[in-house]
Write a protein that holds these residues in place. Structure first.
Motif, PDB file in Angstrom:
ATOM      1  N   TYR A   1       0.837  -1.202   0.000  1.00  0.00           N
ATOM      2  CA  TYR A   1       0.000   0.000   0.000  1.00  0.00           C
ATOM      3  C   TYR A   1       0.873   1.254   0.000  1.00  0.00           C
ATOM      4  O   TYR A   1       0.570   2.218  -0.700  1.00  0.00           O
ATOM      5  CB  TYR A   1      -0.924   0.014   1.219  1.00  0.00           C
ATOM      6  CG  TYR A   1      -1.756   1.265   1.297  1.00  0.00           C
ATOM      7  CD1 TYR A   1      -2.815   1.467   0.410  1.00  0.00           C
ATOM      8  CD2 TYR A   1      -1.479   2.259   2.214  1.00  0.00           C
ATOM      9  CE1 TYR A   1      -3.566   2.618   0.454  1.00  0.00           C
ATOM     10  CE2 TYR A   1      -2.225   3.415   2.271  1.00  0.00           C
ATOM     11  CZ  TYR A   1      -3.268   3.588   1.392  1.00  0.00           C
ATOM     12  OH  TYR A   1      -4.012   4.735   1.434  1.00  0.00           O
ATOM     13  N   GLU A   2       1.926   1.241   0.776  1.00  0.00           N
ATOM     14  CA  GLU A   2       2.807   2.412   0.825  1.00  0.00           C
ATOM     15  C   GLU A   2       3.454   2.675  -0.535  1.00  0.00           C
ATOM     16  O   GLU A   2       3.618   3.814  -0.947  1.00  0.00           O
ATOM     17  CB  GLU A   2       3.892   2.190   1.882  1.00  0.00           C
ATOM     18  CG  GLU A   2       4.715   3.413   2.158  1.00  0.00           C
ATOM     19  CD  GLU A   2       5.659   3.202   3.320  1.00  0.00           C
ATOM     20  OE1 GLU A   2       6.817   3.628   3.197  1.00  0.00           O
ATOM     21  OE2 GLU A   2       5.241   2.609   4.327  1.00  0.00           O
ATOM     22  N   ARG A   3       3.772   1.608  -1.236  1.00  0.00           N
ATOM     23  CA  ARG A   3       4.428   1.762  -2.535  1.00  0.00           C
ATOM     24  C   ARG A   3       3.461   2.255  -3.610  1.00  0.00           C
ATOM     25  O   ARG A   3       3.802   3.078  -4.451  1.00  0.00           O
ATOM     26  CB  ARG A   3       5.034   0.434  -2.948  1.00  0.00           C
ATOM     27  CG  ARG A   3       5.819   0.517  -4.220  1.00  0.00           C
ATOM     28  CD  ARG A   3       6.564  -0.739  -4.479  1.00  0.00           C
ATOM     29  NE  ARG A   3       7.329  -0.618  -5.709  1.00  0.00           N
ATOM     30  CZ  ARG A   3       8.060  -1.561  -6.208  1.00  0.00           C
ATOM     31  NH1 ARG A   3       8.166  -2.705  -5.578  1.00  0.00           N
ATOM     32  NH2 ARG A   3       8.705  -1.382  -7.337  1.00  0.00           N
ATOM     33  N   TYR A   4       2.237   1.709  -3.618  1.00  0.00           N
ATOM     34  CA  TYR A   4       1.256   2.037  -4.658  1.00  0.00           C
ATOM     35  C   TYR A   4       0.061   2.806  -4.091  1.00  0.00           C
ATOM     36  O   TYR A   4      -1.067   2.631  -4.549  1.00  0.00           O
ATOM     37  CB  TYR A   4       0.763   0.751  -5.323  1.00  0.00           C
ATOM     38  CG  TYR A   4       1.860  -0.046  -5.974  1.00  0.00           C
ATOM     39  CD1 TYR A   4       2.450   0.389  -7.149  1.00  0.00           C
ATOM     40  CD2 TYR A   4       2.306  -1.235  -5.409  1.00  0.00           C
ATOM     41  CE1 TYR A   4       3.451  -0.329  -7.755  1.00  0.00           C
ATOM     42  CE2 TYR A   4       3.323  -1.973  -6.009  1.00  0.00           C
ATOM     43  CZ  TYR A   4       3.888  -1.515  -7.169  1.00  0.00           C
ATOM     44  OH  TYR A   4       4.888  -2.229  -7.761  1.00  0.00           O
TER      45      TYR A   4
ATOM     46  N   ASP B   1      -1.104   5.924  -4.276  1.00  0.00           N
ATOM     47  CA  ASP B   1      -1.912   6.775  -5.161  1.00  0.00           C
ATOM     48  C   ASP B   1      -2.846   5.955  -6.036  1.00  0.00           C
ATOM     49  O   ASP B   1      -4.033   6.281  -6.185  1.00  0.00           O
ATOM     50  CB  ASP B   1      -1.008   7.639  -6.045  1.00  0.00           C
ATOM     51  CG  ASP B   1      -0.184   8.621  -5.224  1.00  0.00           C
ATOM     52  OD1 ASP B   1      -0.646   8.989  -4.117  1.00  0.00           O
ATOM     53  OD2 ASP B   1       0.907   8.993  -5.679  1.00  0.00           O
ATOM     54  N   HIS B   2      -2.341   4.872  -6.617  1.00  0.00           N
ATOM     55  CA  HIS B   2      -3.164   4.026  -7.483  1.00  0.00           C
ATOM     56  C   HIS B   2      -4.282   3.348  -6.689  1.00  0.00           C
ATOM     57  O   HIS B   2      -5.439   3.291  -7.141  1.00  0.00           O
ATOM     58  CB  HIS B   2      -2.302   2.956  -8.169  1.00  0.00           C
ATOM     59  CG  HIS B   2      -1.214   3.520  -9.022  1.00  0.00           C
ATOM     60  ND1 HIS B   2      -1.463   4.196 -10.193  1.00  0.00           N
ATOM     61  CD2 HIS B   2       0.134   3.525  -8.859  1.00  0.00           C
ATOM     62  CE1 HIS B   2      -0.321   4.591 -10.729  1.00  0.00           C
ATOM     63  NE2 HIS B   2       0.671   4.188  -9.934  1.00  0.00           N
ATOM     64  N   ILE B   3      -3.938   2.845  -5.521  1.00  0.00           N
ATOM     65  CA  ILE B   3      -4.926   2.144  -4.697  1.00  0.00           C
ATOM     66  C   ILE B   3      -6.008   3.111  -4.235  1.00  0.00           C
ATOM     67  O   ILE B   3      -7.204   2.781  -4.276  1.00  0.00           O
ATOM     68  CB  ILE B   3      -4.233   1.460  -3.506  1.00  0.00           C
ATOM     69  CG1 ILE B   3      -3.344   0.323  -4.008  1.00  0.00           C
ATOM     70  CG2 ILE B   3      -5.258   0.931  -2.515  1.00  0.00           C
ATOM     71  CD1 ILE B   3      -2.451  -0.283  -2.947  1.00  0.00           C
ATOM     72  N   ASP B   4      -5.619   4.300  -3.804  1.00  0.00           N
ATOM     73  CA  ASP B   4      -6.606   5.277  -3.349  1.00  0.00           C
ATOM     74  C   ASP B   4      -7.547   5.694  -4.467  1.00  0.00           C
ATOM     75  O   ASP B   4      -8.756   5.821  -4.266  1.00  0.00           O
ATOM     76  CB  ASP B   4      -5.915   6.508  -2.762  1.00  0.00           C
ATOM     77  CG  ASP B   4      -5.281   6.242  -1.413  1.00  0.00           C
ATOM     78  OD1 ASP B   4      -5.588   5.195  -0.810  1.00  0.00           O
ATOM     79  OD2 ASP B   4      -4.476   7.085  -0.974  1.00  0.00           O
ATOM     80  N   ARG B   5      -7.003   5.901  -5.647  1.00  0.00           N
ATOM     81  CA  ARG B   5      -7.829   6.286  -6.788  1.00  0.00           C
ATOM     82  C   ARG B   5      -8.828   5.165  -7.125  1.00  0.00           C
ATOM     83  O   ARG B   5     -10.017   5.421  -7.343  1.00  0.00           O
ATOM     84  CB  ARG B   5      -6.941   6.590  -7.993  1.00  0.00           C
ATOM     85  CG  ARG B   5      -7.695   7.223  -9.139  1.00  0.00           C
ATOM     86  CD  ARG B   5      -6.832   7.694 -10.303  1.00  0.00           C
ATOM     87  NE  ARG B   5      -5.416   7.863 -10.014  1.00  0.00           N
ATOM     88  CZ  ARG B   5      -4.455   7.118 -10.559  1.00  0.00           C
ATOM     89  NH1 ARG B   5      -4.744   6.172 -11.417  1.00  0.00           N
ATOM     90  NH2 ARG B   5      -3.183   7.337 -10.268  1.00  0.00           N
ATOM     91  N   TYR B   6      -8.346   3.929  -7.148  1.00  0.00           N
ATOM     92  CA  TYR B   6      -9.218   2.794  -7.451  1.00  0.00           C
ATOM     93  C   TYR B   6     -10.281   2.611  -6.363  1.00  0.00           C
ATOM     94  O   TYR B   6     -11.455   2.374  -6.668  1.00  0.00           O
ATOM     95  CB  TYR B   6      -8.385   1.520  -7.593  1.00  0.00           C
ATOM     96  CG  TYR B   6      -9.200   0.306  -7.902  1.00  0.00           C
ATOM     97  CD1 TYR B   6      -9.717   0.085  -9.174  1.00  0.00           C
ATOM     98  CD2 TYR B   6      -9.478  -0.632  -6.918  1.00  0.00           C
ATOM     99  CE1 TYR B   6     -10.471  -1.028  -9.457  1.00  0.00           C
ATOM    100  CE2 TYR B   6     -10.236  -1.748  -7.186  1.00  0.00           C
ATOM    101  CZ  TYR B   6     -10.728  -1.941  -8.462  1.00  0.00           C
ATOM    102  OH  TYR B   6     -11.484  -3.046  -8.719  1.00  0.00           O
ATOM    103  N   ALA B   7      -9.872   2.738  -5.101  1.00  0.00           N
ATOM    104  CA  ALA B   7     -10.819   2.572  -3.995  1.00  0.00           C
ATOM    105  C   ALA B   7     -11.893   3.652  -4.032  1.00  0.00           C
ATOM    106  O   ALA B   7     -13.068   3.378  -3.781  1.00  0.00           O
ATOM    107  CB  ALA B   7     -10.077   2.599  -2.668  1.00  0.00           C
ATOM    108  N   LEU B   8     -11.523   4.879  -4.350  1.00  0.00           N
ATOM    109  CA  LEU B   8     -12.496   5.958  -4.439  1.00  0.00           C
ATOM    110  C   LEU B   8     -13.492   5.709  -5.568  1.00  0.00           C
ATOM    111  O   LEU B   8     -14.698   5.913  -5.415  1.00  0.00           O
ATOM    112  CB  LEU B   8     -11.782   7.298  -4.638  1.00  0.00           C
ATOM    113  CG  LEU B   8     -12.661   8.540  -4.646  1.00  0.00           C
ATOM    114  CD1 LEU B   8     -13.367   8.693  -3.308  1.00  0.00           C
ATOM    115  CD2 LEU B   8     -11.829   9.773  -4.940  1.00  0.00           C
ATOM    116  N   THR B   9     -12.985   5.213  -6.699  1.00  0.00           N
ATOM    117  CA  THR B   9     -13.866   4.884  -7.821  1.00  0.00           C
ATOM    118  C   THR B   9     -14.854   3.789  -7.429  1.00  0.00           C
ATOM    119  O   THR B   9     -16.053   3.886  -7.706  1.00  0.00           O
ATOM    120  CB  THR B   9     -13.036   4.424  -9.033  1.00  0.00           C
ATOM    121  OG1 THR B   9     -12.093   5.437  -9.352  1.00  0.00           O
ATOM    122  CG2 THR B   9     -13.911   4.152 -10.228  1.00  0.00           C
TER     123      THR B   9
END
Length: 131
Positions: free
Chosen positions: A87-90, A92-100
């Motif tokens: 999670y720390e590494r990715y 931004d991608h995870i947050d964007r996907y989770a928000l979507t």
């Protein structure tokens, strides 16, 4: 070779009554909260929590039926140690996907609410009027 030295002194360990009372109060308060939540679930006051508990138990049951306890603990430990680093590494991608996904699930809930829950509520109100 045997040494004739005396054993080191042992420290005097004790738990004060104040610490014991604080711990008991802490445990009592948390158990009371758990019982209050359980009562709300049982009486139907907190249906969201009921659904969360039911889904959690279902998930645990499914996972438990697929594996034994030792494998489950090992997998959980590996996951617990790996997921935060990923999670720390990715992040931004995870947050964007989770928000979507979150917005999409909200949209699905609104549709579900409009189609089913409001109809059931109207049906309940009509039944109460007839009674």
């Amino acid at each position: 070779m045997i040494c004739n030295r005396p054993a080191p002194p042992l420290p005097h360990l004790y738990i004060s009554e104040e610490i014991t009372n604080d711990a008991a109060t802490f445990i009592r308060n948390h158990i009371n909260v758990l019982l209050r939540v359980s009562e709300d679930i049982a009486l139907g006051r907190d249906s969201r929590m009921f659904v969360k508990v039911a889904l959690s138990l279902l998930l645990i049951s499914v996972i438990g039926s697929l594996t034994d306890f030792l494998t489950f603990i090992y997998t959980g430990l590996v996951t617990l140690l790996t997921v935060p680093a990923l999670y720390e590494r990715y992040e931004d991608h995870i947050d964007r996907y989770a928000l979507t996904r979150y917005r999409y699930s909200q949209l699905l809930y609104v549709r579900f609410d409009a189609q089913f829950i409001s109809k059931v509520q109207k049906w309940i109100v009509e039944k109460k009027k007839l009674s």
